[in-house]
Scaffold this motif. Sequence first.
Motif, short mmCIF file in Angstrom:
data_model
loop_
_atom_site.label_atom_id
_atom_site.label_comp_id
_atom_site.label_asym_id
_atom_site.label_seq_id
_atom_site.Cartn_x
_atom_site.Cartn_y
_atom_site.Cartn_z
N LYS A 448 -34.12 51.21 96.45
CA LYS A 448 -32.83 50.83 97.01
C LYS A 448 -32.88 49.34 97.35
N TYR A 449 -32.21 48.52 96.55
CA TYR A 449 -32.10 47.09 96.78
C TYR A 449 -30.64 46.70 96.67
N ASP A 450 -30.20 45.86 97.61
CA ASP A 450 -28.80 45.43 97.57
C ASP A 450 -28.54 44.52 96.38
N SER A 451 -29.41 43.55 96.16
CA SER A 451 -29.24 42.62 95.04
C SER A 451 -30.48 41.76 94.89
N VAL A 452 -30.53 41.02 93.79
CA VAL A 452 -31.55 40.01 93.55
C VAL A 452 -30.83 38.70 93.25
N LEU A 453 -30.99 37.73 94.14
CA LEU A 453 -30.35 36.43 93.96
C LEU A 453 -31.26 35.52 93.14
N HIS A 454 -30.65 34.61 92.37
CA HIS A 454 -31.46 33.67 91.59
C HIS A 454 -30.71 32.36 91.43
N GLY A 584 -39.60 64.50 93.73
CA GLY A 584 -40.72 63.59 93.56
C GLY A 584 -40.34 62.16 93.93
N VAL A 585 -41.02 61.22 93.30
CA VAL A 585 -40.74 59.80 93.49
C VAL A 585 -40.56 59.19 92.10
N ARG A 586 -39.48 58.42 91.95
CA ARG A 586 -39.20 57.80 90.66
C ARG A 586 -38.94 56.32 90.88
N VAL A 587 -39.77 55.47 90.29
CA VAL A 587 -39.63 54.02 90.43
C VAL A 587 -39.14 53.48 89.10
N ASP A 588 -37.84 53.32 89.00
CA ASP A 588 -37.21 52.81 87.79
C ASP A 588 -36.58 51.47 88.12
N THR A 589 -37.33 50.41 87.94
CA THR A 589 -36.83 49.08 88.31
C THR A 589 -35.75 48.59 87.37
N GLY A 590 -35.60 49.26 86.23
CA GLY A 590 -34.54 48.85 85.32
C GLY A 590 -33.17 48.93 85.95
N SER A 591 -33.01 49.86 86.89
CA SER A 591 -31.72 49.99 87.59
C SER A 591 -31.42 48.77 88.44
N VAL A 592 -32.44 47.95 88.70
CA VAL A 592 -32.25 46.75 89.53
C VAL A 592 -32.24 45.50 88.68
N VAL A 593 -33.33 45.25 87.94
CA VAL A 593 -33.48 43.96 87.26
C VAL A 593 -32.71 43.88 85.94
N LYS A 594 -32.36 45.02 85.36
CA LYS A 594 -31.61 44.99 84.10
C LYS A 594 -30.11 45.17 84.30
N ASN A 595 -29.72 45.41 85.53
CA ASN A 595 -28.31 45.57 85.84
C ASN A 595 -27.76 44.22 86.29
N GLN A 596 -26.94 43.59 85.46
CA GLN A 596 -26.44 42.25 85.76
C GLN A 596 -25.58 42.22 87.01
N LYS A 597 -25.07 43.35 87.43
CA LYS A 597 -24.28 43.39 88.67
C LYS A 597 -25.16 43.13 89.89
N ASN A 598 -26.46 43.45 89.76
CA ASN A 598 -27.39 43.24 90.88
C ASN A 598 -27.94 41.82 90.91
N LEU A 599 -27.88 41.12 89.78
CA LEU A 599 -28.41 39.76 89.70
C LEU A 599 -27.29 38.76 89.95
N LYS A 600 -27.42 38.00 91.03
CA LYS A 600 -26.35 37.09 91.45
C LYS A 600 -26.90 35.68 91.62
N VAL A 601 -26.09 34.69 91.22
CA VAL A 601 -26.51 33.29 91.31
C VAL A 601 -26.39 32.79 92.74
N SER A 602 -27.40 32.03 93.17
CA SER A 602 -27.40 31.43 94.51
C SER A 602 -28.12 30.09 94.44
N ASP A 603 -27.41 29.02 94.75
CA ASP A 603 -28.03 27.69 94.76
C ASP A 603 -29.05 27.56 95.89
#
Length: 628
Positions: A448-454, A584-603
């Motif tokens: 569960k991650y809100d977003s990844v800024l870059h 169980g436990v499922r760690v699928d990071t593709g739902s975070v890093v491959k989803n462009q909605k989660n990747l947001k630009v930040s200066d």
Amino acid sequence: MRPKYPRVGSSVVSVVATIACLSIVLAVTFYLVNQQPEVTVEQAPEQIQAHIESPIVLEEQETVEVAPAVVPEPVLETRQISPKEEVAAHLEAGEFGKAIETAETVADLHQRTLLLKMVVEAQLKSGDFVAALGTINRIPLADERTKAMGERAQAISLAGGGQLADFTQLIDLIQTQTSGLWEDTGEGEGSIRQFDSGVRVDPQGLLHHISKAELDGRLAALGIKARQADLNKNVAQNSQMRLISLTRLEKEVQQLIEEGRSPVETMKMLAGLTKVEYVFVYPEDQEVVIAGPAEAWTYNDQGLAVGIESGRPVLQLDDLVTVLRTFSDQGEEIFGCSFDPRPEGLARVKEFVAKSNARGPLRAGAGVRNWTKQLKNQLGVQDITLYGVPKTSRVARVLIEADYRMKLIGIGKMDAGDNIPSYFDLLAKQNTKDPQNLEALRWWLTMKYDSVLHNPQRTAYQVVGSSVLCQSENQIVTNEGQRLQTGQAEELNREFAANFTKHYQELAQQDLVYADLQNIFDLALVAALMRNEQLANRAGWEMGAFASTGAYRPAEFDPAHTVDTVINHRVYNGKDVVVQVAGGVRVDTGSVVKNQKNLKVSDQVGTVSKKSQAPALPVGRWWWDLAN
């Protein structure tokens, strides 16, 4: 008129005359030659004097001085260096690995033992007790190996345990003082592992839960106590943002491995990092950097490294290397675990419950307890499915333990506090007159991650809202014991999952396995970002010791194959309500890093990256703190 042929007499006269002339010439020559030495002797004093005054003598002296270098005597007298001298030379240079290689080329067992003990002594003096244990296990003579074990234990005692975060001293004592044939000592097939925390695995691979009371009792009986980490004053300082160069760290780890030494405590605990907030890549400097808060750490009663102030587990190098390999070219890029009831067991349970309900309500007390025991026996053990990471890894152990405890909380066999009531507690509050006979619930944990800024250049990343999500589903169990997915969860099932997610941070403070799981999720996100954004390639880093085929070997644990049945039972309004949990436990990071909605630009992230570049560091330093 001349005759055609000359007369013989006249020819003889000519020959005789010629010989006579030659004789006279030779006689004169002989006389002159024999007279020459007399002339030379008379002039000799002048010639010798001339040579003494002449600079030519200097040339003769130079030639005499150079002459010994043409045929140097030391080369002629060079002797063969003995293995003992070669080992000593390697040890003096700190080359433990080469010293061990040299020792193992010696065929004579007594001599090889002597050389390996030289290496052990040097490793103990350097404080690397773990590497010393590995060398001791190479000693071919059992008696000498036992003595070396004792010397190592004494060295650890004198050092106050400053280098160990485990219970190897206790293991050594058992191995050397009992008659068992231990695999680790090279004498048999038995093995012995470090003390387990909240779960244990028996020799058949069955996972068991250890209650807190049982755990405390075992720890007290063994005399195991918390201890302080052996840290220098720099790394012991708290930091709001500590930066770790993964490229520099890997280089230092590789060097230690080549020298036959183990990574030091600071490396294994990633300099006290308790969370990952940033990931940076500096292509021009060939650096990949992670950053977050850090602090000094101590080891709790169970041997887990935790921050002195926060109490949170610190991130571990073993976990980082494990997930980096999962997200490599040879990895699956996803990992997790599940507990799966066997179909034949589910079929027996369904039939058993139906017959029980037909007979009417159970008698309170012993009747209910006996019925629950029979129910558990009918279901039998559940199989543990693990994927994406080695079954022997610490990551696997944390996944399995966190999942197992979550299920025990859900069915009321572990207390998680008032904010996370069990399913049965929720069912009692609902006060329904006709509760359903729910035999199969499914709960599982994921990221569960809100977003990844870059930044626009995609060289700096910030992780926002790191947590764990609990999801739920109701499943239908057929008469044959097959579980059918419905994709839906009824109200109480959803409520338990929602409470678990909402109060996860609180739970992580009281049960550290959940904080540990969160750390692994953070490291998995780092590995996924590196893979998806090609950060290692952009930095020109091949990952060396950390790569899939690299030399670094994370610690191993006994693998778990099966688990005790996670099932419980209550009686409501005269009916038996049975809850059996899958998931169980499922760690699928593709739902975070491959989803462009989660990747947001930040200066702003780029600004932090510029401030975070490595300053001038001492040789071998791989971490630094951001100046306030």
